[in-house]
Design an enzyme around this catalytic site. Structure first.
Site, mmCIF file in Angstrom:
data_model
loop_
_atom_site.group_PDB
_atom_site.id
_atom_site.type_symbol
_atom_site.label_atom_id
_atom_site.label_comp_id
_atom_site.label_asym_id
_atom_site.label_seq_id
_atom_site.Cartn_x
_atom_site.Cartn_y
_atom_site.Cartn_z
ATOM 1 N N TYR A 1 4.916 20.223 14.363
ATOM 2 C CA TYR A 1 4.665 21.342 13.437
ATOM 3 C C TYR A 1 3.340 22.023 13.752
ATOM 4 C CZ TYR A 1 8.343 21.639 9.951
ATOM 5 O OH TYR A 1 9.525 21.900 9.320
ATOM 6 N N ARG B 1 3.176 -7.981 -0.709
ATOM 7 C CA ARG B 1 2.126 -8.083 0.300
ATOM 8 C C ARG B 1 1.215 -9.257 -0.045
ATOM 9 N NH1 ARG B 1 0.935 -1.621 1.038
ATOM 10 N NH2 ARG B 1 2.007 -1.477 -0.944
ATOM 11 N N THR C 1 -4.665 -2.211 2.379
ATOM 12 C CA THR C 1 -5.568 -1.830 1.292
ATOM 13 C C THR C 1 -5.112 -2.527 0.019
ATOM 14 O OG1 THR C 1 -5.923 0.290 2.361
ATOM 15 C CG2 THR C 1 -6.520 0.164 0.053
ATOM 16 N N GLY D 1 1.941 6.304 -7.235
ATOM 17 C CA GLY D 1 1.855 4.976 -6.616
ATOM 18 C C GLY D 1 0.436 4.431 -6.655
ATOM 19 N N PHE D 2 0.254 3.331 -5.986
ATOM 20 C CA PHE D 2 -1.044 2.647 -5.948
ATOM 21 C C PHE D 2 -2.132 3.562 -5.351
ATOM 22 C CE2 PHE D 2 -3.308 -0.276 -2.762
ATOM 23 C CZ PHE D 2 -4.414 -0.447 -3.557
ATOM 24 N N GLY E 1 6.509 3.654 -7.590
ATOM 25 C CA GLY E 1 5.359 4.002 -8.430
ATOM 26 C C GLY E 1 5.724 3.927 -9.908
ATOM 27 N N ASP F 1 6.766 12.683 -7.400
ATOM 28 C CA ASP F 1 7.050 11.256 -7.203
ATOM 29 C C ASP F 1 8.416 10.946 -7.810
ATOM 30 O OD1 ASP F 1 4.835 8.613 -6.800
ATOM 31 O OD2 ASP F 1 6.913 8.271 -7.407
ATOM 32 N N TYR G 1 10.688 1.281 8.497
ATOM 33 C CA TYR G 1 9.368 1.740 8.047
ATOM 34 C C TYR G 1 8.514 2.145 9.255
ATOM 35 C CZ TYR G 1 4.794 1.594 5.673
ATOM 36 O OH TYR G 1 3.549 1.897 5.173
HETATM 37 N N1 LIG Z 1 -1.361 0.215 0.544
HETATM 38 C C1 LIG Z 1 -1.488 -0.003 1.828
HETATM 39 O O1 LIG Z 1 -2.078 -1.004 2.229
HETATM 40 C C2 LIG Z 1 -0.919 0.962 2.839
HETATM 41 C C3 LIG Z 1 -1.080 0.654 4.191
HETATM 42 C C4 LIG Z 1 -0.589 1.551 5.131
HETATM 43 C C5 LIG Z 1 0.008 2.731 4.739
HETATM 44 N N2 LIG Z 1 0.166 2.993 3.419
HETATM 45 C C6 LIG Z 1 0.844 4.247 3.083
HETATM 46 O O2 LIG Z 1 0.221 4.866 1.980
HETATM 47 C C7 LIG Z 1 1.199 5.501 1.156
HETATM 48 C C8 LIG Z 1 1.080 5.003 -0.278
HETATM 49 O O3 LIG Z 1 1.320 3.597 -0.282
HETATM 50 P P1 LIG Z 1 1.071 2.698 -1.580
HETATM 51 O O4 LIG Z 1 0.520 1.404 -1.120
HETATM 52 O O5 LIG Z 1 0.335 3.478 -2.592
HETATM 53 O O6 LIG Z 1 2.561 2.424 -2.034
HETATM 54 P P2 LIG Z 1 3.261 2.715 -3.455
HETATM 55 O O7 LIG Z 1 4.650 2.189 -3.333
HETATM 56 O O8 LIG Z 1 2.420 2.214 -4.564
HETATM 57 O O9 LIG Z 1 3.264 4.291 -3.512
HETATM 58 C C9 LIG Z 1 4.242 5.083 -2.897
HETATM 59 C C10 LIG Z 1 4.674 6.138 -3.888
HETATM 60 O O10 LIG Z 1 5.652 6.990 -3.271
HETATM 61 C C11 LIG Z 1 6.722 7.194 -4.178
HETATM 62 N N3 LIG Z 1 7.924 7.481 -3.380
HETATM 63 C C12 LIG Z 1 8.551 6.668 -2.503
HETATM 64 N N4 LIG Z 1 9.614 7.300 -1.951
HETATM 65 C C13 LIG Z 1 9.644 8.541 -2.508
HETATM 66 C C14 LIG Z 1 10.498 9.659 -2.368
HETATM 67 N N5 LIG Z 1 11.561 9.633 -1.532
HETATM 68 N N6 LIG Z 1 10.242 10.769 -3.095
HETATM 69 C C15 LIG Z 1 9.175 10.813 -3.948
HETATM 70 N N7 LIG Z 1 8.347 9.773 -4.132
HETATM 71 C C16 LIG Z 1 8.570 8.649 -3.416
HETATM 72 C C17 LIG Z 1 6.816 5.889 -4.953
HETATM 73 O O11 LIG Z 1 7.497 6.031 -6.179
HETATM 74 C C18 LIG Z 1 5.344 5.554 -5.143
HETATM 75 O O12 LIG Z 1 4.802 6.152 -6.282
HETATM 76 C C19 LIG Z 1 2.562 5.226 1.792
HETATM 77 O O13 LIG Z 1 2.917 6.340 2.598
HETATM 78 C C20 LIG Z 1 2.291 4.026 2.652
HETATM 79 O O14 LIG Z 1 3.155 3.974 3.760
HETATM 80 C C21 LIG Z 1 -0.267 2.142 2.456
#
Ligand SMILES: NC(=O)c1ccc[n+]([C@@H]2O[C@H](COP(=O)([O-])OP(=O)(O)OC[C@H]3O[C@@H](n4cnc5c(N)ncnc54)[C@H](O)[C@@H]3O)[C@@H](O)[C@H]2O)c1
Length: 316
Positions: free
Chosen positions: A159, A186, A175, A11-12, A37, A32, A145
């Protein structure tokens, strides 16, 4: 050499974390399911120290020889998915978190849980510090969420207490940066995509609601600071990670119209339900205890992000 398992590593944020770990000489395994992603987010990596496995974290994790740390980032995070993928998101942050914690337990590894500022909901306290318990609508459209991230944190605490594990949690605030999905819904991807296409930027509400935006390299260094801190400084603890520069959505639109060379204007639509009015992290804890603070200004971060969005939108 440390072996890190990174869930959501395609992912990002996960892919930038992988880059940072590899740069520091770690061995990395990404798990993943490519739900949100993309393999392309890691296609630049040439290192033999990276293994990528298509795997859904709701299923039992594969066996490894050893694991030193599990970074649990897997979860869709786009508000556009909160309705359409509600059950998947809720289970990824509950059952998936259990699997990630079990993996850490099996190998006596540390775990880092990616939580979110959404645990604060529509906050009655501003800015939000780690001691604020939040104001989340349990039955609202963002609940699958928000509430599952809250559960994820609670499970981590359970845990840690039951099994005496070293688990650290980061509450990530908004972010942005390269590799963010332009269609993710977003506000920064929306505004950048609209500006690059020459469409008007859509502001929901009157634009007075505030947010603070952290550039991805700052965020990753914050996560690494928490993960790599000595146990006495971070084990069992939670840290806000984000940028404290708070701006209104109206001002964000104006900055983006300056950074992208565009003729776009602005249009207004009604505000979605439960959209937080204000959002700014209190980062006193991570700043004072772990000496981390963000350093990239919004303007600089946006200038670094625009070329990526131009490339992605040209491919569409
Ligand atoms: N980007 C932000 O601003 C932000 C803010 C708060 C929290 N987060 C948290 O950071 C983490 C990453 O977010 P992101 O922005 O990179 O989002 P993203 O969607 O780009 O990345 C999430 C990744 O998780 C993978 N994924 C989702 N469900 C899955 C599953 N069941 N099994 C395996 N892989 C799975 C997706 O394919 C993806 O690659 C997340 O947990 C998100 O909640 C991000």
């Amino acid at each position: 050499m440390e072996h890190a398992v990174v869930t959501g590593g395609a992912g990002f944020l996960g892919s930038h974390l992988v880059d940072s770990l590899l740069e520091d000489g770690c061995r990395v395994t990404v798990l993943d399911n490519y739900g949100s992603g993309r393999p392309e987010n890691l296609s630049h990596v040439e290192s033999s120290q990276l293994t990528v496995q298509k795997h859904d974290v709701r299923d039992t994790f594969p066996e490894f020889d050893d694991v030193d740390i599990v970074y649990h980032l897997a979860s869709r995070a786009s508000p556009d998915d909160f309705g359409s993928h509600a059950v998947e998101i809720a289970m990824t942050n509950s059952q998936g978190t259990e699997r990630a914690l079990e993996c850490a337990r099996e190998y006596d590894a540390r775990a880092l849980i990616a939580s979110t500022s959404e645990v604060y909901g529509n906050p009655e306290e501003h800015p939000q510090s780690e001691t604020y318990n939040g104001n989340v609508n349990i039955r609202g459209p963002r609940a699958p969420y928000d509430e599952s991230k809250r559960f994820s944190e609670a499970l981590a605490v359970a845990y840690e207490q039951k099994y005496r594990m070293d688990i650290r949690t980061v509450r990530i605030f908004n972010t942005y940066g390269p590799r963010m999905d332009p269609h993710d819904g977003r506000v920064i991807p929306n505004f950048l995509s609209q500006a690059i296409r020459g469409e008007d930027l859509t502001i929901y509400g009157d634009g007075s609601q505030t947010r603070s935006f952290c550039y991805v390299s700052d965020l990753i260094s914050g996560i690494r600071n928490v993960a790599d801190a000595p146990p006495e400084a971070a084990a069992g603890d939670v840290f806000n990670v984000g940028n404290t520069e708070e701006i209104s959505i109206q001002t964000l639109a104006e900055v983006i119209l300056k950074v992208v060379d565009t003729d776009s204007g602005v249009t207004y639509k009604s505000l979605p339900q439960d959209d937080p009015e204000v959002r700014r992290p209190d980062i006193f804890k991570i700043t004072s205890e772990l000496s981390w603070e963000p350093s990239i200004s919004l303007r600089t971060g946006l200038e670094r992000t625009v070329p990526y969005f131009e490339g992605r939108l040209a491919d569409d």
